[in-house]
Design a protein around this motif. Structure first.
Motif, mmCIF file in Angstrom:
data_model
loop_
_atom_site.group_PDB
_atom_site.id
_atom_site.type_symbol
_atom_site.label_atom_id
_atom_site.label_comp_id
_atom_site.label_asym_id
_atom_site.label_seq_id
_atom_site.Cartn_x
_atom_site.Cartn_y
_atom_site.Cartn_z
ATOM 1 N N UNK A 14 -1.541 26.584 -94.687
ATOM 2 C CA UNK A 14 -1.469 26.374 -93.242
ATOM 3 C C UNK A 14 -1.247 24.919 -92.864
ATOM 4 N N UNK A 15 -1.059 24.047 -93.839
ATOM 5 C CA UNK A 15 -0.781 22.641 -93.558
ATOM 6 C C UNK A 15 0.578 22.290 -94.123
ATOM 7 N N UNK A 16 1.003 21.066 -93.860
ATOM 8 C CA UNK A 16 2.268 20.595 -94.410
ATOM 9 C C UNK A 16 2.128 20.157 -95.864
ATOM 10 N N UNK A 17 0.892 20.027 -96.330
ATOM 11 C CA UNK A 17 0.656 19.594 -97.710
ATOM 12 C C UNK A 17 0.896 20.753 -98.666
ATOM 13 N N UNK A 18 1.458 20.461 -99.829
ATOM 14 C CA UNK A 18 1.578 21.528 -100.833
ATOM 15 C C UNK A 18 0.197 21.974 -101.300
ATOM 16 N N UNK A 19 0.075 23.246 -101.592
ATOM 17 C CA UNK A 19 -1.176 23.812 -102.080
ATOM 18 C C UNK A 19 -1.502 23.257 -103.464
ATOM 19 N N UNK A 20 -2.766 22.973 -103.712
ATOM 20 C CA UNK A 20 -3.223 22.578 -105.040
ATOM 21 C C UNK A 20 -4.169 23.668 -105.506
ATOM 22 N N UNK A 21 -3.786 24.334 -106.574
ATOM 23 C CA UNK A 21 -4.578 25.446 -107.099
ATOM 24 C C UNK A 21 -4.756 25.241 -108.597
ATOM 25 N N UNK A 22 -5.692 24.345 -108.968
ATOM 26 C CA UNK A 22 -5.914 24.011 -110.375
ATOM 27 C C UNK A 22 -7.280 24.481 -110.874
ATOM 28 N N UNK A 23 -7.929 25.325 -110.080
ATOM 29 C CA UNK A 23 -9.226 25.859 -110.500
ATOM 30 C C UNK A 23 -10.407 24.981 -110.140
ATOM 31 N N UNK A 24 -10.184 23.975 -109.298
ATOM 32 C CA UNK A 24 -11.260 23.099 -108.809
ATOM 33 C C UNK A 24 -11.181 23.136 -107.292
ATOM 34 N N UNK A 25 -12.288 23.414 -106.638
ATOM 35 C CA UNK A 25 -12.281 23.537 -105.177
ATOM 36 C C UNK A 25 -11.848 22.233 -104.516
ATOM 37 N N UNK A 26 -11.352 22.340 -103.311
ATOM 38 C CA UNK A 26 -10.939 21.165 -102.545
ATOM 39 C C UNK A 26 -12.095 20.186 -102.388
ATOM 40 N N UNK A 27 -13.257 20.714 -102.071
ATOM 41 C CA UNK A 27 -14.436 19.859 -101.896
ATOM 42 C C UNK A 27 -14.767 19.111 -103.183
ATOM 43 N N UNK A 28 -14.760 19.808 -104.310
ATOM 44 C CA UNK A 28 -15.049 19.150 -105.585
ATOM 45 C C UNK A 28 -13.965 18.134 -105.931
ATOM 46 N N UNK A 29 -12.710 18.490 -105.705
ATOM 47 C CA UNK A 29 -11.625 17.539 -105.986
ATOM 48 C C UNK A 29 -11.797 16.264 -105.172
ATOM 49 N N UNK A 30 -12.153 16.405 -103.912
ATOM 50 C CA UNK A 30 -12.329 15.236 -103.044
ATOM 51 C C UNK A 30 -13.516 14.386 -103.481
ATOM 52 N N UNK A 31 -14.619 15.033 -103.857
ATOM 53 C CA UNK A 31 -15.801 14.280 -104.299
ATOM 54 C C UNK A 31 -15.555 13.586 -105.634
ATOM 55 N N UNK A 32 -14.851 14.263 -106.545
ATOM 56 C CA UNK A 32 -14.510 13.650 -107.827
ATOM 57 C C UNK A 32 -13.579 12.461 -107.589
ATOM 58 N N UNK A 33 -12.591 12.648 -106.720
ATOM 59 C CA UNK A 33 -11.656 11.558 -106.410
ATOM 60 C C UNK A 33 -12.376 10.380 -105.768
ATOM 61 N N UNK A 34 -13.388 10.653 -104.961
ATOM 62 C CA UNK A 34 -14.195 9.584 -104.359
ATOM 63 C C UNK A 34 -14.887 8.764 -105.455
ATOM 64 N N UNK A 35 -15.465 9.445 -106.420
ATOM 65 C CA UNK A 35 -16.099 8.754 -107.543
ATOM 66 C C UNK A 35 -15.079 7.998 -108.381
#
Length: 168
Positions: A9-30
């Motif tokens: 539903x956004x202009x961004x391509x979907x990321x479906x690598x088996x890690x939730x969006x929330x976890x990906x964002x928190x890992x990327x923050x670290x």
């Protein structure tokens, strides 16, 4: 024929690598904190490479060069992992200064103080990497776990080698 994929539903391509969006964002923050620490340590080590003097000049000049060269490669790997998780990587001094746990030196310290500050910097990077690990493990992010393990191993070894120069 219908696609079984979720509708984006956004202009961004979907990321479906088996890690939730929330976890990906928190890992990327670290990982962004790790990137900031690594880049700050790179800059500090390069500075000390240029400015070291004294009886251990040759040894330290070469050691610092090897360490900053490795860090230059590492920051790219860390930033690319952040991007693989779908998050923009920080890339400015302003961003790094907010994210890093490593202090910049005032002036040009003595060779011995350079070594001590680099030990502290290497150890800071290890602590930052270690602090991210629980989130990475919980999310099942083996790629980030491998990156963190390699970074911790290298920085622990560098800290040991630098620390050995301080022994009398």
């Amino acid at each position: 024929m219908k696609s079984s994929k979720k509708k984006n539903t956004t202009d961004k391509p979907m990321i479906d690598i088996g890690i939730s969006t929330s976890d990906r964002e928190k890992i990327a923050e670290g990982l962004s904190r790790l990137l900031a620490d690594s880049y700050t340590l790179y800059l500090k080590t390069h500075n000390f490479h240029w400015n070291v003097t004294g009886p251990m000049f040759q040894t330290l000049h070469l050691m610092f060069e090897a360490q900053y060269t490795e860090l230059a490669l590492a920051v790219d790997l860390i930033a690319e992992r952040i991007r693989s998780l779908g998050v923009p990587a920080p890339g400015t001094y302003k961003e790094f200064s907010k994210l890093t746990s490593i202090e910049e030196p005032d002036g040009v310290p003595s060779a011995k103080k350079m070594i001590q500050q680099l030990v502290e910097g290497q150890e800071a990077v290890v602590k930052t990497a270690r602090s991210i690990f629980p989130r990475v493990e919980k999310a099942g992010d083996e790629v980030s776990a491998d990156l963190l393990t390699q970074r911790m191993q290298l920085h622990e070894k560098n800290a040991w080698m630098l620390r050995s120069l301080l022994e009398e």
